[in-house]
Scaffold this motif. Structure first.
Motif, PDB file in Angstrom:
ATOM      1  N   CYS A   1      39.179  46.331  45.435  1.00  0.00           N
ATOM      2  CA  CYS A   1      40.621  46.493  45.269  1.00  0.00           C
ATOM      3  C   CYS A   1      41.212  45.176  44.751  1.00  0.00           C
ATOM      4  O   CYS A   1      40.632  44.098  44.922  1.00  0.00           O
ATOM      5  N   VAL A   2      42.372  45.266  44.122  1.00  0.00           N
ATOM      6  CA  VAL A   2      42.997  44.099  43.510  1.00  0.00           C
ATOM      7  C   VAL A   2      43.357  43.054  44.549  1.00  0.00           C
ATOM      8  O   VAL A   2      43.285  41.848  44.283  1.00  0.00           O
ATOM      9  N   GLN A   3      43.717  43.485  45.756  1.00  0.00           N
ATOM     10  CA  GLN A   3      44.059  42.514  46.794  1.00  0.00           C
ATOM     11  C   GLN A   3      42.858  41.627  47.133  1.00  0.00           C
ATOM     12  O   GLN A   3      43.015  40.425  47.367  1.00  0.00           O
ATOM     13  N   GLU A   4      41.657  42.198  47.144  1.00  0.00           N
ATOM     14  CA  GLU A   4      40.450  41.401  47.391  1.00  0.00           C
ATOM     15  C   GLU A   4      40.277  40.327  46.319  1.00  0.00           C
ATOM     16  O   GLU A   4      39.908  39.185  46.617  1.00  0.00           O
ATOM     17  N   ILE A   5      40.546  40.709  45.094  1.00  0.00           N
ATOM     18  CA  ILE A   5      40.419  39.751  43.992  1.00  0.00           C
ATOM     19  C   ILE A   5      41.461  38.652  44.121  1.00  0.00           C
ATOM     20  O   ILE A   5      41.160  37.463  43.930  1.00  0.00           O
ATOM     21  N   ALA A   6      42.679  39.033  44.463  1.00  0.00           N
ATOM     22  CA  ALA A   6      43.733  38.035  44.650  1.00  0.00           C
ATOM     23  C   ALA A   6      43.354  37.056  45.761  1.00  0.00           C
ATOM     24  O   ALA A   6      43.522  35.836  45.620  1.00  0.00           O
ATOM     25  N   ASP A   7      42.840  37.588  46.864  1.00  0.00           N
ATOM     26  CA  ASP A   7      42.424  36.726  47.978  1.00  0.00           C
ATOM     27  C   ASP A   7      41.314  35.775  47.539  1.00  0.00           C
ATOM     28  O   ASP A   7      41.327  34.586  47.882  1.00  0.00           O
ATOM     29  N   ALA A   8      40.338  36.297  46.793  1.00  0.00           N
ATOM     30  CA  ALA A   8      39.222  35.466  46.346  1.00  0.00           C
ATOM     31  C   ALA A   8      39.679  34.387  45.378  1.00  0.00           C
ATOM     32  O   ALA A   8      39.136  33.278  45.357  1.00  0.00           O
ATOM     33  N   ALA A   9      40.693  34.707  44.568  1.00  0.00           N
ATOM     34  CA  ALA A   9      41.213  33.746  43.592  1.00  0.00           C
ATOM     35  C   ALA A   9      42.208  32.774  44.208  1.00  0.00           C
ATOM     36  O   ALA A   9      42.563  31.774  43.578  1.00  0.00           O
ATOM     37  N   GLY A  10      42.664  33.079  45.426  1.00  0.00           N
ATOM     38  CA  GLY A  10      43.650  32.212  46.073  1.00  0.00           C
ATOM     39  C   GLY A  10      45.037  32.324  45.480  1.00  0.00           C
ATOM     40  O   GLY A  10      45.791  31.345  45.441  1.00  0.00           O
ATOM     41  N   VAL A  11      45.376  33.522  45.007  1.00  0.00           N
ATOM     42  CA  VAL A  11      46.704  33.752  44.428  1.00  0.00           C
ATOM     43  C   VAL A  11      47.312  35.001  45.056  1.00  0.00           C
ATOM     44  O   VAL A  11      46.629  35.784  45.723  1.00  0.00           O
ATOM     45  N   ALA A  12      48.589  35.196  44.813  1.00  0.00           N
ATOM     46  CA  ALA A  12      49.260  36.396  45.296  1.00  0.00           C
ATOM     47  C   ALA A  12      48.895  37.584  44.407  1.00  0.00           C
ATOM     48  O   ALA A  12      48.602  37.421  43.217  1.00  0.00           O
ATOM     49  N   LYS A  13      48.932  38.767  44.977  1.00  0.00           N
ATOM     50  CA  LYS A  13      48.590  39.973  44.213  1.00  0.00           C
ATOM     51  C   LYS A  13      49.463  40.139  42.976  1.00  0.00           C
ATOM     52  O   LYS A  13      48.933  40.486  41.902  1.00  0.00           O
ATOM     53  N   PRO A  14      50.799  39.904  43.061  1.00  0.00           N
ATOM     54  CA  PRO A  14      51.610  40.011  41.836  1.00  0.00           C
ATOM     55  C   PRO A  14      51.180  39.050  40.735  1.00  0.00           C
ATOM     56  O   PRO A  14      51.345  39.351  39.551  1.00  0.00           O
ATOM     57  N   THR A  15      50.604  37.905  41.111  1.00  0.00           N
ATOM     58  CA  THR A  15      50.121  36.957  40.104  1.00  0.00           C
ATOM     59  C   THR A  15      48.968  37.559  39.310  1.00  0.00           C
ATOM     60  O   THR A  15      48.863  37.361  38.096  1.00  0.00           O
ATOM     61  N   VAL A  16      48.096  38.291  40.009  1.00  0.00           N
ATOM     62  CA  VAL A  16      46.994  38.957  39.318  1.00  0.00           C
ATOM     63  C   VAL A  16      47.543  39.944  38.295  1.00  0.00           C
ATOM     64  O   VAL A  16      47.115  39.964  37.126  1.00  0.00           O
ATOM     65  N   TYR A  17      48.499  40.768  38.706  1.00  0.00           N
ATOM     66  CA  TYR A  17      49.079  41.753  37.794  1.00  0.00           C
ATOM     67  C   TYR A  17      49.847  41.083  36.657  1.00  0.00           C
ATOM     68  O   TYR A  17      49.941  41.635  35.550  1.00  0.00           O
ATOM     69  N   ASN A  18      50.391  39.902  36.911  1.00  0.00           N
ATOM     70  CA  ASN A  18      51.120  39.177  35.874  1.00  0.00           C
ATOM     71  C   ASN A  18      50.187  38.730  34.748  1.00  0.00           C
ATOM     72  O   ASN A  18      50.571  38.685  33.576  1.00  0.00           O
ATOM     73  N   HIS A  19      48.955  38.415  35.112  1.00  0.00           N
ATOM     74  CA  HIS A  19      47.981  37.964  34.119  1.00  0.00           C
ATOM     75  C   HIS A  19      47.170  39.109  33.537  1.00  0.00           C
ATOM     76  O   HIS A  19      46.833  39.093  32.352  1.00  0.00           O
ATOM     77  N   LEU A  20      46.822  40.081  34.358  1.00  0.00           N
ATOM     78  CA  LEU A  20      45.980  41.200  33.943  1.00  0.00           C
ATOM     79  C   LEU A  20      46.557  42.463  34.577  1.00  0.00           C
ATOM     80  O   LEU A  20      46.633  42.568  35.793  1.00  0.00           O
ATOM     81  N   THR A  21      46.912  43.410  33.756  1.00  0.00           N
ATOM     82  CA  THR A  21      47.847  44.445  34.172  1.00  0.00           C
ATOM     83  C   THR A  21      47.342  45.416  35.238  1.00  0.00           C
ATOM     84  O   THR A  21      48.135  45.956  36.011  1.00  0.00           O
ATOM     85  N   ASP A  22      46.050  45.685  35.291  1.00  0.00           N
ATOM     86  CA  ASP A  22      45.538  46.660  36.246  1.00  0.00           C
ATOM     87  C   ASP A  22      44.069  46.383  36.535  1.00  0.00           C
ATOM     88  O   ASP A  22      43.450  45.495  35.934  1.00  0.00           O
ATOM     89  N   LYS A  23      43.495  47.169  37.440  1.00  0.00           N
ATOM     90  CA  LYS A  23      42.113  46.951  37.852  1.00  0.00           C
ATOM     91  C   LYS A  23      41.132  47.148  36.689  1.00  0.00           C
ATOM     92  O   LYS A  23      40.168  46.393  36.540  1.00  0.00           O
ATOM     93  N   GLY A  24      41.375  48.148  35.860  1.00  0.00           N
ATOM     94  CA  GLY A  24      40.506  48.389  34.727  1.00  0.00           C
ATOM     95  C   GLY A  24      40.491  47.220  33.751  1.00  0.00           C
ATOM     96  O   GLY A  24      39.431  46.818  33.257  1.00  0.00           O
ATOM     97  N   THR A  25      41.674  46.659  33.488  1.00  0.00           N
ATOM     98  CA  THR A  25      41.756  45.495  32.611  1.00  0.00           C
ATOM     99  C   THR A  25      41.057  44.304  33.242  1.00  0.00           C
ATOM    100  O   THR A  25      40.354  43.539  32.551  1.00  0.00           O
TER     101      THR A  25
END
Length: 207
Positions: free
Chosen positions: A32-56
């Motif tokens: 899930c995207v939240q796992e990726i955000a946690d691993a990257a040390g960023v907030a979940k909205p930051t992930v979506y700001n850079h890459l729009t969805d899980k597929g991307t």
């Protein structure tokens, strides 16, 4: 003005590296995207700001990993630039470095993930192949052509010779993968490199 742009690029790279690590560990469906955000040390909205969805995220993470693996393999064929004398040491060194790149955790995970999701990401496996195996084969063929022109190898079709040399290297890796082998010891990689080099040069050494 350059600093914010540089920071954004670095943040995107940080997210992609974390995404690849999580996908490799968990698989696409279970991540899930939240796992990726946690691993990257960023907030979940930051992930979506850079890459729009899980597929991307998945696509871009695999392509970034493909570029990294591709760069390692291209660097591995640099010893084959003709420096005169016996080409065997350069072939052995190059073969070992290629095996290291292909059998690394990143290399194995990239191959597994690209083909596991081939139905959902139809063109992704082909693009990963282009950035890794095909680019490597082209670079290797160029090196072999130069060695043949310099008289270090017998005249040959360089593309065919490159395919054959890579098959000698990757065949043993695929066999060990099917047998469930994980990380291959350095001594075993050296043995594969030596055997592949010996077989190849027996066929292509000048008369």
């Amino acid at each position: 003005m350059a600093a914010p742009a540089r920071g954004r690029i670095d943040k995107r790279q940080q997210i992609l590296e974390a995404a690849f690590a999580v996908f490799a560990r968990r698989g696409y469906a279970q991540t899930c995207v939240q796992e990726i955000a946690d691993a990257a040390g960023v907030a979940k909205p930051t992930v979506y700001n850079h890459l729009t969805d899980k597929g991307t995220l998945f696509r871009e993470a695999l392509l970034a990993a493909a570029d990294a693996v591709g760069a390692e393999t291209l660097a591995a064929v640099e010893p084959l630039r003709d420096s005169g004398g016996d080409p065997r040491p350069a072939f052995t060194d190059s073969a070992y470095r290629l095996l290291q790149a292909c059998s690394s955790e990143r290399g194995r995970s990239l191959h597994r993930l690209a083909y596991a999701q081939a139905d959902e990401f139809a063109d992704l496996a082909a693009e990963v192949q282009q950035r890794t195996a095909i680019r490597l084969r082209e670079a290797l063929a160029d090196r072999l052509a130069r060695l043949a022109l310099a008289g270090r190898l017998r005249p040959c079709a360089p593309e065919t010779a490159a395919e054959q040399y890579l098959a000698l290297l990757t065949g043993p890796l695929e066999t060990r993968s099917r047998l469930g082998a994980r990380k291959i010891p350095a001594a075993e990689l050296r043995a594969i490199a030596d055997a592949a080099t010996d077989t190849f040069l027996r066929a292509y050494a000048p008369d």
